[in-house]
Design an enzyme around this catalytic site. Sequence first.
Site, short mmCIF file in Angstrom:
data_model
loop_
_atom_site.label_atom_id
_atom_site.label_comp_id
_atom_site.label_asym_id
_atom_site.label_seq_id
_atom_site.Cartn_x
_atom_site.Cartn_y
_atom_site.Cartn_z
NE ARG A 258 3.07 43.73 41.90
CZ ARG A 258 1.80 43.15 41.69
NH1 ARG A 258 1.49 42.31 42.80
NH2 ARG A 258 1.08 43.28 40.77
NE ARG A 273 3.30 38.52 51.22
CZ ARG A 273 2.53 39.35 51.20
NH1 ARG A 273 2.70 40.39 50.24
NH2 ARG A 273 1.28 39.19 51.61
CD GLU A 345 -4.31 38.76 44.65
OE1 GLU A 345 -3.75 39.26 43.57
OE2 GLU A 345 -4.53 39.46 45.77
CB SER A 348 -6.58 40.67 41.15
OG SER A 348 -5.64 41.30 40.60
NE ARG A 384 1.71 35.37 44.89
CZ ARG A 384 1.09 36.17 45.69
NH1 ARG A 384 -0.17 36.09 46.05
NH2 ARG A 384 1.76 37.04 46.29
#
Length: 419
Positions: A258, A273, A345, A348, A384
Amino acid sequence: MIDIRFVRDNPEAVKASQRARGADESLVDTLLRADESRRSTLQLAEETRAEQKALSRTIGKASPDERQAILAQAQELSAKVKELEQVASDANGEYERVARSIDNIVIDGVPAGGEDDYEVLKHVGEVSSFDFPVRDHLDIAEGLEAIDMTRGTKVSGSRFYYLTGIGARLELAMLTAAADLAEANGFKLTITPTLVKPEVMAGTGFLGAHSDEIYHLPADDLYLVGTSEVALAGFHSDEIIDLSDGPKRYAGWSTCYRREAGSYGKDTRGIIRVHQFNKVEMFSYCTPDGAEEEHAKLLALEEEMLAKVELPYRVIDTAAGDLGSSAARKFDCEAWLPSQERWMEVTSTSNCTTFQARRLGIRERVNGQTQTVATLNGTLATTRWLVAILENHQQEDGSLYVPEGLRPYLGGREIISPL
C-alpha cells in the site's frame, strides 16, 4: 456494480444508501436515465437491423426492375444500423460509467455518517495496565532485535523495515496459526499472486476513490495488491460456480503493498503504517441469501484468532461513509494500543453482497437459471498485529510474554528475552 433491476424497483432505497454514505444521490436518477437511454437506443438498433434483414431476404424474389431500388434501400438501412449501433454503444458506455460511480448499497442498520460515526458493538478483555513505564512496540522490538527500521529505510526508503530473528519467527507463528485456524474451518489455504490485471483490480472496486493507495506498474499494466482479497475475488471470475454444498471458502496468504498516500505524518514510528506487509485473508463465495450469516462466521473467526494471541479488543460496526465502495457492511476489530492509549484496527471483515461478483461475472446456477453470487472477506492475521502483541505482552525487563496460542509455533517458548 449494483443490480440495475434493484435500482429500477427501489430508487429511493438506493438514494438513502447514497445519503448514508455522504455520496451524491442525484447519481441514482442519472443512472436511471442512462439505463433508459441505452435500452431504447439498443431496441431501435435491433429493430432497424431486423428491418434490414427482412428487406434483404426479398432481393432474390424481386424483379430486375425492383431489385436496384431494394438494394439501395437495404444499403441505406445498413448505414443506419451502423449509426444506431454506435449510438447504442455510446449510451451503454455512459450507463457503465455512471453505474460504476455508485457504491454498493449499504445494509439496513449500518450507521450513517463518516469515520467517527461507527457503533461499538462490544468490548472483549481487560485493557492492559502496567506498573512500570510503558514502552512502544518499536522500543520493545529493538531490544529483542526483532525489527530493524534503520536498515529498512536505508535499503527501500521510509515506511520499510526488516523483521529479524524472533520478529520474523513471531510473524510466521502468527500467520501459521491463522492458516491452521482457517483450514480447520473449511477454508482452502492459497498462496496468491500479488500482481493482478486492471480488470481484476477494478472488478473488486479498488480503482475508485482510493486508487492512489495502489502501486501500479505501467510497463506491464499490472497492479500490486493491497490484500489477497483481490486475487481471490478474481479466482472464479467469468465462471459459474457450484454452491450446492455450501460456500466456497479460501484463505489467501500473501505479501501486500500500500502506498499509504495521504498518511504523511501519521504513525511514522514503527510498523503501524508501512508499504509492505504480510497477511492471511479469508474470502468466501456464497449465495446472496446466506451472505449475512457468512459475515457473522468470518467475524467469529477473527475474534477466535484474537483470543489466541490474548489481545483486548473491541468490535465496531463501521459507518456507511467510511465503507469501501464494495462493502455493504464492515465490522472492524480494534486492539488496545497501550503506548498511545487508543484502539487500533487489526482486522476488518466486509460483506460485499453481489457487488464484486457482478463486475467479475461470477454466478451460480439455481433451478436452471444463473444468478450472481455474494462475496465476503476478512482479515485473520497481519503484520500490524505484532504492534499490539509486543505492546500488550511487554514485561518490565524488556522481555515478551508469548501468548499460549502462539507457543506451539515457537517451540513452546513462554518468554522471549532480550539478546
